[in-house]
Design a protein around this motif. Structure first.
Motif, PDB file in Angstrom:
ATOM      1  N   ASN A  32     -63.572  34.000 -77.783  1.00 35.12           N
ATOM      2  CA  ASN A  32     -65.190  34.458 -78.073  1.00 35.12           C
ATOM      3  C   ASN A  32     -65.839  35.075 -77.023  1.00 35.12           C
ATOM      4  N   ALA A  43     -67.463  38.912 -77.418  1.00 44.90           N
ATOM      5  CA  ALA A  43     -68.831  38.972 -76.801  1.00 44.90           C
ATOM      6  C   ALA A  43     -68.898  40.324 -76.198  1.00 44.90           C
ATOM      7  N   ALA A  74     -70.885  33.331 -74.805  1.00 48.11           N
ATOM      8  CA  ALA A  74     -71.838  34.975 -75.004  1.00 48.11           C
ATOM      9  C   ALA A  74     -72.108  35.285 -73.547  1.00 48.11           C
ATOM     10  N   THR A 109     -77.618  37.939 -73.819  1.00 49.27           N
ATOM     11  CA  THR A 109     -76.566  38.220 -74.985  1.00 49.27           C
ATOM     12  C   THR A 109     -76.555  36.415 -75.310  1.00 49.27           C
ATOM     13  N   SER A 130     -77.258  34.885 -79.225  1.00 49.47           N
ATOM     14  CA  SER A 130     -75.910  34.132 -79.762  1.00 49.47           C
ATOM     15  C   SER A 130     -76.640  32.677 -80.353  1.00 49.47           C
ATOM     16  N   THR A 143     -69.692  30.828 -83.341  1.00 47.39           N
ATOM     17  CA  THR A 143     -69.527  31.308 -81.914  1.00 47.39           C
ATOM     18  C   THR A 143     -69.157  32.682 -81.862  1.00 47.39           C
ATOM     19  N   SER A 151     -71.417  34.859 -83.901  1.00 42.50           N
ATOM     20  CA  SER A 151     -72.841  34.969 -83.570  1.00 42.50           C
ATOM     21  C   SER A 151     -73.063  36.098 -82.324  1.00 42.50           C
ATOM     22  N   MET A 152     -72.137  36.701 -81.816  1.00 38.67           N
ATOM     23  CA  MET A 152     -72.050  37.624 -80.729  1.00 38.67           C
ATOM     24  C   MET A 152     -73.010  38.923 -81.059  1.00 38.67           C
TER      25      MET A 152
END
Ligand code: RIB
Ligand code: NA
Length: 306
Positions: free
Chosen positions: A44, A48, A254, A279, A283, A289, A292-293
């Motif tokens: 993740n 990001a 994030a 950021t 998110s 996860t 959603s970046m």
């Protein structure tokens, strides 16, 4: 400085269940929705950082299965360059319960293949780590692998970030290798024994982390924002939710990925902290996860809006 970021960590498939409450033992509960998506803290954070505009390399281990295919497709789409090995052990998974009303979460993670990452695997990626601007790792893969990566990065003068998640009792040699340690409240409590409930206790925990050898402590405090504790003093910033909170899962990732991307692009730590908060704030307004970046353009727009 606009070098690459090297991230060592775990990919798993996130199985996210939304419901009004978690089930009791022995109970079957009807939930609201289910989503399968890419997860794992290290992965993740890599997604990001790449979406935030940084050349990002991800060091990990996968199985040879459909979850591994999901990992490879996720990194390809986000622009993350994988530095991975694959073996017969299945790629791991995470059970994520999301409270449908508050968007808050609780997680069980089984790292699977990534639980077999060894110091030798990390050693094999020496070039990627020692030529990076920033090295990031977490505690989902074995501790000896994380330690090996931190030592290697530190030895080459690379900026090191340890996101000490999930909470663990860390051997004393870790924190002196970290330019930044980035716990949330329970993780800061696990590392220091100080119950973190407000800014004062967060600052006390941050100072305890400095005493244990960290260069700086950057505490993520959810709705309370973030607190950077350095020998020269502390700086607090507010959370920056970009809209209604839908799902806070991965907000810490994030933040860490955004922070690393900002440092690697030459921002000072305070600007990087604001970039990280923007950021994370984007998110949490979206499901998932890694999914959603935000993009660099979205982060820049959020920063310009306030
Ligand atoms: O930080 C969120 C992540 O923690 C999820 O993606 C889940 O996989 C766990 O690793
Ligand atoms: Na999210």
């Amino acid at each position: 400085m606009t070098g690459h970021i090297a991230i060592l960590g775990v990919f798993v498939a996130d199985c996210a269940f939304r419901a009004d409450r978690p089930p009791h033992m022995g109970e079957t509960l009807l939930g609201k929705s289910f989503q399968l998506g890419p997860g794992g803290k290290g992965s993740n954070q890599a997604v990001a950082a790449a979406r935030a505009g940084c050349d990002t390399r991800f060091i990990s281990r996968l199985g040879r299965d459909t979850f591994a295919d999901l990992a490879l497709a996720t990194w390809r789409d986000a622009g993350v360059t994988p530095a991975i090995t694959q073996g017969e052990t299945a790629t791991g998974a995470a059970y994520i319960f999301i409270n449908d009303t508050t968007g808050q979460n609780a997680i069980i993670i089984v790292p699977g293949a990534a639980a077999e990452i060894t110091p030798e695997d990390v050693e094999r990626q020496r070039d990627i780590i020692t030529s990076a601007s920033v090295f990031v790792t977490q505690l989902e893969q074995p501790l000896d692998a994380a330690l090996c990566g931190l030592r290697m990065a530190r030895g080459a003068g690379v900026t090191t970030i340890l996101n000490p998640a999930p909470a663990a009792d860390l051997p004393a040699e870790f924190l002196p290798l970290c330019d930044y340690v980035t716990p949330n409240e329970p993780e800061a409590t696990a590392l220091t024994g100080i119950e973190v409930t407000d800014l004062a206790s967060a600052e006390a925990a941050g100072n305890a982390l400095l005493d244990k050898g960290a260069g700086a402590a950057l505490l993520t405090l959810g709705e309370m924002g973030a607190l950077l504790v350095r020998p020269e003093g502390s700086i607090h910033i507010a959370a920056r939710p970009a809209g209604p909170v839908i799902d806070t899962t991965g907000a810490g990732d994030a933040f860490n990925g955004g922070f690393a991307a900002a440092l690697a692009q030459g921002m000072d730590p305070i600007a990087a902290m604001n970039f990280a908060a923007a950021t994370a704030g984007l998110s949490i307004t979206r499901h998932g996860t890694a999914a959603s970046m935000p993009s660099r353009a979205e982060i820049d727009a959020a920063l310009a809006a306030t």
